[in-house]
Design a protein around this motif. Structure first.
Motif, PDB file in Angstrom:
ATOM      1  N   HIS A   1      -3.880   2.766   9.329  1.00 29.54           N
ATOM      2  CA  HIS A   1      -3.447   2.182   8.061  1.00 29.54           C
ATOM      3  C   HIS A   1      -2.251   1.241   8.258  1.00 29.54           C
ATOM      4  CE1 HIS A   1      -3.765   1.895   3.789  1.00 29.54           C
ATOM      5  NE2 HIS A   1      -2.540   2.342   3.579  1.00 29.54           N
TER       6      HIS A   1
ATOM      7  N   PHE B   1      -2.279  -2.786   7.617  1.00 26.38           N
ATOM      8  CA  PHE B   1      -1.317  -3.446   6.746  1.00 26.38           C
ATOM      9  C   PHE B   1      -0.599  -4.590   7.465  1.00 26.38           C
ATOM     10  CE2 PHE B   1       2.707  -4.140   4.604  1.00 26.38           C
ATOM     11  CZ  PHE B   1       2.236  -4.412   3.328  1.00 26.38           C
TER      12      PHE B   1
ATOM     13  N   TRP C   1      -4.023   0.394  -2.644  1.00 23.53           N
ATOM     14  CA  TRP C   1      -3.665  -0.918  -2.111  1.00 23.53           C
ATOM     15  C   TRP C   1      -3.359  -1.846  -3.266  1.00 23.53           C
ATOM     16  CZ3 TRP C   1      -3.621  -2.100   3.120  1.00 23.53           C
ATOM     17  CH2 TRP C   1      -3.486  -3.448   3.457  1.00 23.53           C
TER      18      TRP C   1
ATOM     19  N   THR D   1       0.866  -1.170   0.000  1.00 25.48           N
ATOM     20  CA  THR D   1       0.000   0.000   0.000  1.00 25.48           C
ATOM     21  C   THR D   1       0.905   1.223   0.000  1.00 25.48           C
ATOM     22  OG1 THR D   1      -1.842   1.155   1.087  1.00 25.48           O
ATOM     23  CG2 THR D   1      -0.263   0.055   2.529  1.00 25.48           C
TER      24      THR D   1
ATOM     25  N   ASP E   1      -3.234  -5.764  -3.854  1.00 25.41           N
ATOM     26  CA  ASP E   1      -3.482  -7.111  -3.336  1.00 25.41           C
ATOM     27  C   ASP E   1      -2.470  -8.091  -3.903  1.00 25.41           C
ATOM     28  OD1 ASP E   1      -5.694  -6.810  -1.591  1.00 25.41           O
ATOM     29  OD2 ASP E   1      -7.037  -6.638  -3.310  1.00 25.41           O
TER      30      ASP E   1
END
Length: 150
Positions: free
Chosen positions: A120, A124, A91, A75, A93
């Motif tokens: 955040h 994460f 973000w 991210t 994935d």
């Protein structure tokens, strides 16, 4: 009035960033050979960085030589994702290889909404641990390095 409120929110969020800016350059090494990196710096507020910081959090898997160089979760706010012009928060994935069991990289970025940097980072780290557990890897941290990016 709305602009003033936004400035107050940004200033409040900036205080969070200043309090955790000491984590910039942090690397967490897992017993499984995976590595999580945190890069966080305070920058001038702009249209590209409306929160007043630049960040990149990455989880790396070991390559064939055992070095954690394959980015498998990320991210950051380095660029605007394809699905949004601003803000740049997005973000990446995990992209899995054939069969869906081996992570081989990251997918294209998708825009996210972020309320504050503290949450955040926590999200994460949690998502990284969930991914490691899904892969059957231990989440024990065996080493923490902090290398200031000056």
């Amino acid at each position: 009035m709305r602009k003033k409120l936004k400035e107050i929110q940004d200033e409040s969020n900036r205080k969070y960033v200043e309090s955790i800016a000491g984590f910039d350059g942090t690397e967490l090494l897992f017993a499984s050979g995976y590595k999580l990196t945190i890069n966080l710096s305070i920058v001038n507020i702009s249209i590209d960085h409306p929160h007043g910081y630049s960040y990149a959090f990455n989880l790396f898997a070991p390559d064939s030589d055992g070095n954690p160089t394959v980015r498998i979760l990320a991210t950051d706010n380095a660029h605007a994702p394809l699905d949004s012009k601003h803000p740049h928060d997005h973000w990446h994935d995990t992209k899995f290889g054939p069969g869906g069991f081996v992570p081989i990289g990251v997918k294209k970025a998708k825009s996210i909404e972020m309320n504050n940097i503290e949450q955040h980072i926590g999200k994460f780290i949690r998502e990284s641990e969930i991914l490691l557990m899904k892969l059957g890897q231990p989440v024990d941290i065996i080493q923490m390095n902090i290398e200031k990016n000056i």
